[in-house]
Design an enzyme around this catalytic site. Structure first.
Site, PDB file in Angstrom:
ATOM      1  N   CYS A 127      -2.024   6.690  62.413  1.00 41.84           N
ATOM      2  CA  CYS A 127      -3.281   5.917  62.432  1.00 41.84           C
ATOM      3  C   CYS A 127      -4.513   6.818  62.303  1.00 41.84           C
ATOM      4  O   CYS A 127      -4.712   7.727  63.110  1.00 41.84           O
ATOM      5  CB  CYS A 127      -3.347   5.130  63.739  1.00 41.84           C
ATOM      6  SG  CYS A 127      -4.951   4.361  64.030  1.00 41.84           S
TER       7      CYS A 127
HETATM    8  N1  LIG Z   1     -11.297  -0.084  66.777  1.00 45.21           N
HETATM    9  C1  LIG Z   1     -10.244   0.744  66.591  1.00 45.21           C
HETATM   10  C2  LIG Z   1      -9.403   0.428  65.396  1.00 45.21           C
HETATM   11  C3  LIG Z   1      -8.045   0.893  65.684  1.00 45.21           C
HETATM   12  C4  LIG Z   1      -7.021   0.253  64.773  1.00 45.21           C
HETATM   13  O1  LIG Z   1      -7.307  -0.696  64.029  1.00 45.21           O
HETATM   14  N2  LIG Z   1      -5.785   0.780  64.849  1.00 45.21           N
HETATM   15  C5  LIG Z   1      -4.706   0.238  64.053  1.00 45.21           C
HETATM   16  C6  LIG Z   1      -3.770   1.305  63.547  1.00 45.21           C
HETATM   17  S1  LIG Z   1      -4.455   2.343  62.342  1.00 45.21           S
HETATM   18  C7  LIG Z   1      -3.834  -0.637  64.921  1.00 45.21           C
HETATM   19  O2  LIG Z   1      -3.420  -0.238  65.982  1.00 45.21           O
HETATM   20  N3  LIG Z   1      -3.543  -1.833  64.432  1.00 45.21           N
HETATM   21  C8  LIG Z   1      -2.654  -2.722  65.079  1.00 45.21           C
HETATM   22  C9  LIG Z   1      -3.092  -4.143  64.913  1.00 45.21           C
HETATM   23  O3  LIG Z   1      -4.215  -4.373  64.456  1.00 45.21           O
HETATM   24  O4  LIG Z   1      -2.309  -5.006  65.273  1.00 45.21           O
HETATM   25  C10 LIG Z   1     -10.624   2.201  66.680  1.00 45.21           C
HETATM   26  O5  LIG Z   1     -11.303   2.762  65.790  1.00 45.21           O
HETATM   27  O6  LIG Z   1     -10.248   2.783  67.670  1.00 45.21           O
END
Ligand SMILES: N[C@@H](CCC(=O)N[C@@H](CS)C(=O)NCC(=O)O)C(=O)O
Length: 346
Positions: free
Chosen positions: A64
């Site tokens: 990620c």
């Molecule tokens: N707001 C977050 C975004 C994090 C994010 O979207 N992470 C993704 C992985 S790259 C995730 O865990 N997605 C799982 C989902 O949306 O179900 C940050 O920048 O910390």
């Protein structure tokens, strides 16, 4: 400091309900909109979550890009003894991030639902959940709030003492990591300031357009489900890459003459670009290595000359995650072998 992911909060609430397939990314108009993060506390001297040795755990996926920011800053600032790291498996199925490989179907593929814990499959650096032996990341969110209805995203910064989530927004986590441990660090790590006063407005300005068109732009291109939505995002993405390429002419770093959070935030997207986004997300107007010599030289310097960047970059996790986790984009889940090398040598 807030607001990076604040624009479309209500929108995907319904889609994020735990009964829904969380891999149904795009809205009805074909556009992907990222949901705002929920836990927004901070580590601060004298605060509810003070800097303290051994107290925190950063739950991440090595795939990620948002979690990757926090891993880089943890290393750059020398925060290892304050913040442990727990790593999920690279495959993300319908129940979200898991601490174990999924059980495979008889034909060796991944099943659509993913309730079971599979056998270790040789993917290195997966730690599992050191605290609660959870199967899925979602269990941590429900531990804190049984009615939680947002997305189950990484990174998660966890406090062992109060057993709660301090923050799950990477842009904020890297800010307090940059400053709030300084009273407990050696001189060399205190000196490294990734958000220096004199460069703040420049960094803030860049963060806005780089986040919207590059960091999130690759996702908006890749998850678009209409031709229009795709083109509306892929064109601005390359405009911004052109702009960054010009900015780096004769320069070592993105903002000012020093390493700042602007470099960290851009690096985690650029390092994934040729190996993943170029074909998986169809961001194929050009590769970094062939179209953007300055950006390419910049990413190579960071990767090969600074261990905080190299040691936190795991191409296995990165490639397996994207190509195996989005069957709507890559139904066979075959992971491409190239590009070779994943990052060119200096
Ligand atoms: N707001 C977050 C975004 C994090 C994010 O979207 N992470 C993704 C992985 S790259 C995730 O865990 N997605 C799982 C989902 O949306 O179900 C940050 O920048 O910390």
């Amino acid at each position: 400091m807030s607001g990076e992911h604040g624009a479309h909060e209500g929108e995907s609430k319904a889609a994020a309900g735990s009964k829904q397939d969380i891999t149904a990314w795009a809205s009805k108009d074909g556009q992907f909109r990222r949901q705002a993060s929920t836990f927004r506390d901070k580590i601060e001297v004298g605060g509810k979550y003070p800097p303290e040795e051994g107290r925190y755990v950063l739950y991440v996926s090595l795939a990620c890009p948002w979690a990757h920011r926090t891993l880089i800053v943890r290393k750059l600032k020398g925060l290892e003894k304050f913040i442990d790291v727990a790593v999920v498996h690279a495959h993300m199925g319908a129940l979200g991030w898991s601490f174990y490989p999924p059980v495979r179907d008889q034909d060796g593929g991944y099943p659509k639902t993913q309730g079971e814990v599979g056998e270790p499959d040789g993917l290195a650096e997966v730690t599992g959940d050191p605290l609660y032996k959870s199967k899925f990341l979602r269990e941590l969110y429900f531990r804190v709030d049984p009615n939680y209805s947002g997305r189950f995203t990484v990174p998660v910064l966890w406090d062992k003492k109060t057993e709660s989530i301090v923050n799950n927004e990477s842009s904020e986590i890297i800010r307090f990591m940059n400053s709030e441990f300084d009273s407990l660090l050696d001189e060399e790590h205190v000196k490294l300031d990734l958000y220096p006063e004199a460069l703040r407005s420049e960094i803030d300005d860049q963060n806005k357009w780089v986040y919207d068109t590059v960091n999130n732009g690759v996702y908006k291109s890749g998850f678009a489900t209409t031709q229009q939505a795709y083109e509306d995002n892929v064109v601005p993405l390359f405009k911004s890459l052109d702009r960054l390429e010009k900015m780096l002419e004769g320069k070592q770093f993105i903002a000012g003459d020093q390493l700042t959070e602007a470099d960290v935030r851009l690096y985690t997207t650029i390092i994934r670009f040729d190996p993943v986004y170029y074909n998986h997300f169809k961001t194929n107007i050009g590769t970094i290595r062939h179209r953007y010599p300055n950006l390419n030289a910049w990413q190579k310097r960071l990767y090969w000359q600074n261990d905080a960047f190299k040691s936190t970059t795991n191409f296995d996790h990165i490639k397996r995650h994207y190509f195996e986790s989005h069957p709507q984009i890559n139904p066979t889940r075959v992971v491409p072998v190239g590009p070779q090398p994943h990052i060119e040598h200096l």
